[in-house]
Design a protein around this motif. Structure first.
Motif, PDB file in Angstrom:
ATOM      1  N   ASP A  18       0.814  -1.208   0.000  1.00 19.65           N
ATOM      2  CA  ASP A  18       0.000   0.000   0.000  1.00 19.65           C
ATOM      3  C   ASP A  18       0.851   1.264   0.000  1.00 19.65           C
ATOM      4  N   GLY A  19       2.147   1.126   0.204  1.00 18.90           N
ATOM      5  CA  GLY A  19       3.013   2.290   0.127  1.00 18.90           C
ATOM      6  C   GLY A  19       4.164   2.212   1.107  1.00 18.90           C
ATOM      7  N   LEU A  20       4.964   3.259   1.099  1.00 21.35           N
ATOM      8  CA  LEU A  20       6.133   3.360   1.965  1.00 21.35           C
ATOM      9  C   LEU A  20       5.777   4.213   3.174  1.00 21.35           C
ATOM     10  N   ASP A  21       5.856   3.610   4.360  1.00 22.36           N
ATOM     11  CA  ASP A  21       5.578   4.336   5.605  1.00 22.36           C
ATOM     12  C   ASP A  21       6.876   4.947   6.131  1.00 22.36           C
ATOM     13  N   ILE A  22       6.851   6.253   6.384  1.00 17.79           N
ATOM     14  CA  ILE A  22       8.008   6.967   6.942  1.00 17.79           C
ATOM     15  C   ILE A  22       7.544   7.688   8.200  1.00 17.79           C
ATOM     16  N   ALA A  23       8.215   7.443   9.310  1.00 19.74           N
ATOM     17  CA  ALA A  23       7.861   8.101  10.567  1.00 19.74           C
ATOM     18  C   ALA A  23       9.108   8.743  11.170  1.00 19.74           C
ATOM     19  N   TYR A  24       9.015  10.041  11.445  1.00 16.70           N
ATOM     20  CA  TYR A  24      10.073  10.774  12.137  1.00 16.70           C
ATOM     21  C   TYR A  24       9.740  10.768  13.618  1.00 16.70           C
ATOM     22  N   GLU A 317       4.426  -0.140  12.787  1.00 15.21           N
ATOM     23  CA  GLU A 317       5.553  -0.949  12.328  1.00 15.21           C
ATOM     24  C   GLU A 317       6.776  -0.077  12.036  1.00 15.21           C
ATOM     25  N   ALA A 318       6.572   1.083  11.423  1.00 13.67           N
ATOM     26  CA  ALA A 318       7.688   2.002  11.197  1.00 13.67           C
ATOM     27  C   ALA A 318       8.283   2.435  12.531  1.00 13.67           C
ATOM     28  N   LEU A 319       7.416   2.685  13.506  1.00 17.45           N
ATOM     29  CA  LEU A 319       7.865   3.045  14.852  1.00 17.45           C
ATOM     30  C   LEU A 319       8.713   1.943  15.459  1.00 17.45           C
ATOM     31  N   VAL A 320       8.242   0.713  15.357  1.00 16.64           N
ATOM     32  CA  VAL A 320       8.958  -0.380  16.010  1.00 16.64           C
ATOM     33  C   VAL A 320      10.283  -0.682  15.310  1.00 16.64           C
ATOM     34  N   PHE A 321      10.338  -0.531  13.997  1.00 22.00           N
ATOM     35  CA  PHE A 321      11.636  -0.746  13.348  1.00 22.00           C
ATOM     36  C   PHE A 321      12.615   0.371  13.696  1.00 22.00           C
ATOM     37  N   ALA A 322      12.091   1.561  13.972  1.00 21.65           N
ATOM     38  CA  ALA A 322      12.960   2.611  14.512  1.00 21.65           C
ATOM     39  C   ALA A 322      13.483   2.200  15.884  1.00 21.65           C
ATOM     40  N   LEU A 323      12.623   1.586  16.697  1.00 23.08           N
ATOM     41  CA  LEU A 323      13.056   1.104  18.009  1.00 23.08           C
ATOM     42  C   LEU A 323      14.109   0.006  17.862  1.00 23.08           C
TER      43      LEU A 323
END
Length: 354
Positions: A18-24, A317-323
């Motif tokens: 569905d797309g690329l999720d990017i979280a700062y 998921e973007a948050l957790v991969f940042a973690l």
């Protein structure tokens, strides 16, 4: 002593395309682990990228090597643009999941493309990626990896359920975090909805108008995978080799396929949780927006279902991969043997610096 407050970009591309999720994000571990989503966006894939990523499973080794590089360049340029447009100055690292092409840990391999050196070179920012390979090398499933985030960031819930391309769940059992993939979700439903020139079944409206085919439902529910209790995970191979052939032989209308599959999902998830009104389950991922699916799940369990704010649904998921990147950068374990079946807890991922 390392800085306990870090600013980072978490980057996630799911199997549902569905797309690329990017979280700062701002992540802090002064006492317990805390996070703040400062800015987040989902960038839809254009038709070319969607087709290339979808067909990556079928192409030659040389073509796949090029796709890995090209996708890394795409990620690098996309992230550089995101950083510039949002005037981001504080940024300690990028944590990129990449996009899964192969995942077959029983045969000792998994592959997430999105070349880390290109991301690092283009952005000039430390890049942490390839979080799954080391776990597979240690005898684990390389998945699911999100449960470390459930344990550290969402411990107030009895269960954390993700409804993405696949459904997976994590929970505490005997003072250990356990987790596993349950069944396919959006990766299957979106496939059939695409034939109607739709991206997805909004709110589950098409499924709600269909009829359950009990023979198909029974065949899906009887698949051996669902009775396998050891650490386990699902990949696109399972869809191509097992799910699609079963569904397609029934020659059903799309609405009936969706209705039957929603029932299958709800029943499989309900089997994995206690039907206890004192228990609370956090639901995230795109499937959390599928009103009909959530309604069906409520029919099979008394557990309280918690749908959080949209930013958590969309970017958990973007948050957790940042973690995971944060923990790797701190040289702390980010993969749990109790979850993946690996021989030991470990700190997984590769760090690229220019």
């Amino acid at each position: 002593m390392k800085n306990k407050t870090k600013y980072c970009l978490g980057v996630m591309s799911g199997t549902s395309l569905d797309g690329l999720d990017i979280a700062y994000l701002k992540i802090d571990s002064q006492t317990s682990y805390q996070f703040e989503i400062l800015k987040a966006v989902t960038i839809p894939y254009n038709p070319d990228w969607k087709n290339m990523l979808k067909n990556g499973f079928h192409i030659s080794g040389e073509a796949l090597t090029k796709l890995d590089a090209d996708y890394g360049i795409y990620l690098g340029n996309t992230l550089k643009k995101f950083i510039t447009e949002n005037n981001i100055e504080n940024l300690d690292f990028i944590a990129s999941h990449g996009h899964t092409i192969y995942h077959n840990p029983s045969d000792n391999y998994t592959l997430q493309i999105g070349n880390g050196p290109y991301i690092n070179t283009i952005t000039g920012i430390k890049t942490i990626c390839d979080f799954r390979t080391q776990d597979v090398a240690l005898g684990g499933q390389g998945a699911p990896l999100v449960p470390i985030g459930d344990a550290l960031l969402f411990s107030e819930y009895d269960y954390c359920l993700n409804l993405g391309g696949f459904s997976n769940i994590s929970m505490n059992k005997n003072n250990q975090r356990i987790a596993f993939d349950i069944c396919p979700v959006n990766i299957v439903m979106n496939h059939y909805v695409n034939s109607l020139d739709l991206e997805y079944d909004e709110n589950g409206e098409i499924a709600s108008k269909g009829n359950i085919d009990t023979t198909l439902l029974n065949e899906l529910n009887s698949l051996p995978f669902y009775n396998d209790s050891k650490p386990k995970s699902l990949g696109y191979e399972f869809i191509l080799e097992t799910i699609f052939p079963i569904i397609n032989k029934y020659n059903l209308e799309i609405k009936d396929i969706l209705r039957t599959f929603v029932e299958h999902i709800a029943q499989q998830i309900a089997k994995k949780i206690a039907s206890d009104s004192s228990k609370r389950m956090l639901i995230t991922g795109g499937g959390a927006f599928n009103i009909f699916l959530i309604e069906r799940l409520k029919e099979f369990t008394k557990t309280e279902l918690i749908i959080p704010e949209n930013s958590i649904i969309d970017y958990k998921e973007a948050l957790v991969f940042a973690l995971l990147g944060y923990l790797k950068d701190e040289e702390k374990n980010n993969c749990l043997k109790s979850v993946t079946g690996a021989s030991k807890d470990h700190s997984s991922g590769i760090i690229y610096t220019s």
